[in-house]
Motif scaffolding. Sequence first.
Motif, short mmCIF file in Angstrom:
data_model
loop_
_atom_site.label_atom_id
_atom_site.label_comp_id
_atom_site.label_asym_id
_atom_site.label_seq_id
_atom_site.Cartn_x
_atom_site.Cartn_y
_atom_site.Cartn_z
N ASP A 403 0.90 -1.32 -0.06
CA ASP A 403 0.04 0.10 -0.10
C ASP A 403 0.93 1.39 -0.18
O ASP A 403 1.68 1.63 1.06
N ILE A 404 1.02 1.89 -1.22
CA ILE A 404 1.94 3.05 -1.23
C ILE A 404 1.19 4.22 -0.90
O ILE A 404 1.56 5.23 -0.18
N GLU A 405 0.01 4.40 -2.00
CA GLU A 405 -0.76 5.64 -1.56
C GLU A 405 -1.85 5.62 -0.89
O GLU A 405 -2.60 6.67 -0.63
N GLU A 406 -2.35 4.60 -0.27
CA GLU A 406 -3.56 4.47 0.55
C GLU A 406 -3.17 4.20 1.97
O GLU A 406 -2.17 3.44 2.61
N THR A 407 -3.92 5.03 2.69
CA THR A 407 -3.86 4.93 4.16
C THR A 407 -4.65 3.62 4.65
O THR A 407 -5.78 3.47 3.91
N ALA A 408 -4.06 3.05 5.75
CA ALA A 408 -4.89 1.93 6.16
C ALA A 408 -6.37 2.08 6.69
O ALA A 408 -6.41 3.12 7.13
N GLY A 409 -7.21 1.27 6.18
CA GLY A 409 -8.68 1.27 6.61
C GLY A 409 -9.16 2.78 6.53
O GLY A 409 -9.21 3.44 5.65
N ALA A 410 -9.58 3.00 7.70
CA ALA A 410 -10.25 4.26 8.05
C ALA A 410 -9.57 5.07 8.68
O ALA A 410 -10.00 6.00 9.48
N ARG A 411 -8.15 4.80 8.83
CA ARG A 411 -7.20 5.66 9.74
C ARG A 411 -7.11 7.23 9.08
O ARG A 411 -7.09 7.41 7.87
N VAL A 412 -6.62 8.15 10.07
CA VAL A 412 -6.02 9.10 9.43
C VAL A 412 -4.68 9.18 9.20
O VAL A 412 -3.91 8.50 9.60
N PRO A 413 -4.29 9.56 7.78
CA PRO A 413 -2.91 9.45 7.38
C PRO A 413 -1.87 9.98 8.54
O PRO A 413 -2.07 10.82 9.25
N ILE A 414 -0.92 8.98 8.45
CA ILE A 414 0.26 9.36 9.25
C ILE A 414 0.74 10.83 9.04
O ILE A 414 1.11 11.15 8.05
N GLY A 415 0.98 11.42 10.12
CA GLY A 415 1.32 12.90 10.04
C GLY A 415 0.45 13.90 9.92
O GLY A 415 0.64 15.26 10.06
N SER A 416 -0.95 13.41 9.60
CA SER A 416 -1.89 14.47 9.37
C SER A 416 -2.73 14.29 10.66
O SER A 416 -3.97 14.75 10.82
N GLU A 417 -2.46 13.59 11.64
CA GLU A 417 -3.25 13.41 12.87
C GLU A 417 -3.64 14.65 13.72
O GLU A 417 -2.56 15.44 13.95
N PRO A 418 -4.67 15.07 13.97
CA PRO A 418 -4.99 16.04 14.92
C PRO A 418 -4.51 15.83 16.47
O PRO A 418 -4.25 14.76 16.67
N ASP A 419 -4.87 16.62 17.25
CA ASP A 419 -4.53 16.41 18.59
C ASP A 419 -5.52 15.27 19.12
O ASP A 419 -6.40 14.90 18.58
N ILE A 420 -4.87 14.49 20.06
CA ILE A 420 -5.76 13.14 20.51
C ILE A 420 -7.19 13.36 20.89
O ILE A 420 -7.92 12.55 20.28
#
Lengths: 535, 285
Positions: A403-420
């Motif tokens: 998986d190169i261009e796709e984020t896993a499942g329904a996750r928020v892309p790595i690096g784009s996560e907002p505050d917890i």
Amino acid sequence: MYIPLLPSFCLFLRHKMRKNISMEDFNKRAFQVITDGNLDYRQKKHHLAYIAESSQAYPEVSAEAKEALEKKIICDLFEGNAPYRPRYVLPDYALAMKNGIDYLELEAPKDFDEAINFLSILYVQVPSITGYSVYLGNIDQLLLDYVGDLSEEEIYKKMKLFWRFIDRTLPDAFVHINIGPEDNIIARVILRIERELKQVVPNLTLKYDPEISSDELLLEATKTVFEVAKPHIANHPMTAADFKGNYGVVSCYNSLPEGGGSHTLVRLNLKKICDLHQGDLQDFLSNTLKKYCIMTLDIIEARSKYLVETVNYYETDFLAKEGIISLENFSAMFGFYGLAECVNQLMKKSGSQSEYGKDEDANQLGHLILEEMKKIVDARELPYCEANEGKAFFHSQSGIDIDIEETAGARVPIGSEPDIYSHIQAVAPHHHLFTGGISDIFHFDDTIKRNPEAVLDIVKGAFKKGMRMFTFNLSDSEFIRITGYLVRRSDLKEFREEGSRYGSALFAANSMDNANVDCRVSKRVLSHEQVAGKY
Amino acid sequence: MSKLQANISGIIKSSVIDGPGNRMVIFFQACNLNCLYCHNSHTIGLCNLCGICVDACPTNSLQIDTENKRILHQENTCMRCDSCIKSCPENSSPFYKKMSVEEIVSEIHKVRDFISGITVSGGEVMLQVDFLRLLFQTIKSDKELSHLSILIDSNGNIAQDKWDSILPFTDGVMLDLKAFSQENHKKITGYSNETILESIQYLDKRKKLKELRFVLVKGMNNHEDELRKVSQFMSSVSASVGKSIIKMRKHGIRDEYAFVEEPNADDMEMARNIFEESGLNVLMI
């Protein structure tokens, strides 16, 4: 679960193995495997089996579905052309230990040593795609009855050897074991051993129930995550409510019924179908999404039927014959990935800059797409899926190496996560949809080590908001959780350096890091796998 | 609805370093000490609307609102260069705002499922004790918030009657001791420490002292004699009170105090040894 091989090898398999191969090709490839000095005996056997399986025709699906598989719009996770064993098998270990196993000439164990010995023998008999069992049971519950007069130190010594056996004999990061929800001496000893041994295998889930599990157990688990990035913490009451009997968390966050499992897992690439889509959002939901969901379900049905009707697996395998698994406890899994990219593209097409994970309107669109998919999946009656009332288990698939261009499942892309809090609020509303499992990974700063109670607060809060599973990493931990399994940071570094010597262009994006990491796992657990890329 | 308002310099919704568990921290503006290593010196003073920050702003993002006696801040043009803060002769900031108890409670409700409690900090939070009392009473009488613990992070430079008015609604107080000798204390904070030492003893007696921290500053309070006095005093406090030595760090301190030196590993080790000789089990931070 997937076969942890190099991307190049995976791509090779995809292109060369989907169609049944010619005898000439068959001979050539088998010979290559047989004579490759860098593959050990087991790896050769595994590859030869895969090549042999590829000589068979793919279960009967439409030409359009075949094309979708070829183009990776739909992905069967390299399960092979001729499914001759279920993808996920969750033996009813408790039943086996109660009755003994005729096929293995094993009597019911009478004490702790016999119980461990019994399980050790059974584990290596359980089929899967990689050949290593994805589920080793709710181990504390299985062993508690056999503790007898043993002291904690005696249990510790026996369990430590058992844990070493598991890691060395089942060297696959998808091999998964469960503990909890009750606080007990076995669970405590396991957490202690995990912190000491720092093994990648087995992957570990703590079933947490605020009414049953103690805060002390959750605290011990949290301190263990600080050391080895496991266990995952499962919302036990929420997950248990989805199953008629007991359930297990296996492989990468897949929740499935004990005494059963899943015939297959086929996943839909939401980014790719969004790329193909021409019209507006409504059109996407009512046509494109629906069309490909149905196609995915067709493939699931064809594969399940092949396993049940052609292979007669459930009539012939000793696990089924002896009731350790039974067909009525099986279903199939419908997975997907790349929701984030799909949502962001659809937002862009409608003239909005909103992003999944960050903006409420994008999050709402994410929920809408997932709800639509769930409706389509639930509307389809599938054969041999009694464990879930004739429907597939809906699963947010946590990604594989290619998986190169796709984020896993329904996750928020790595690096784009907002505050917890925003992260939890963004994903929690759809967790209830995923009876087959879902995961989101949270990252904490190292300072939290001094205050592990803070993790307890956040986990409890997340479960109150409806999260099914909580997984976290420390930002500078030696262990890193990737799609659903673990790698060591030092291993990753080494792989990156090796990779750069090969001049590979695969190392640019975060998502591609995942792929590299996958391969690195296979290198540690299955030596010399990089050479397999030649094939 | 109460008309009481407090000057709030900021709210952090998730902190793992301001007491046990995950906590929401509310920072209050204004302090009655002036520690030379203060990392948030813009929380020491109150704005007197002098307008120096308005002139200092390179993007004209600040304006004086004379009617409402406040500084207006345009977020969209602000570059966060901190020129306003650096130019303020009062050690204040144009960013703190007045908030009511209701407004703060509504913020707590947003995160109540995720936290063990709240910590009020500063500045010196006890300077706004009437507001605090009302805030704490409101939290304790709210069914959905009453389980939250309430901690105060104070400098201790507060008279006993103020403590008396608030302790019934408080789960604990965390205090710093800057020095034991008057001379050193004045050098570091600008003020003497009699009230602080009294507060520590009083809060300990009332079983409300949760944490006592000593901030080690090289050349200011790390002489052997001073360390022995500090450790002796700290060991007179109940064993149940968590005690720590915090290494002073220069990050964020004012330019005029750039001469202050961070203790090195040897300095920290020496302090630890002296504290341990007094029978103290200290956490080194």
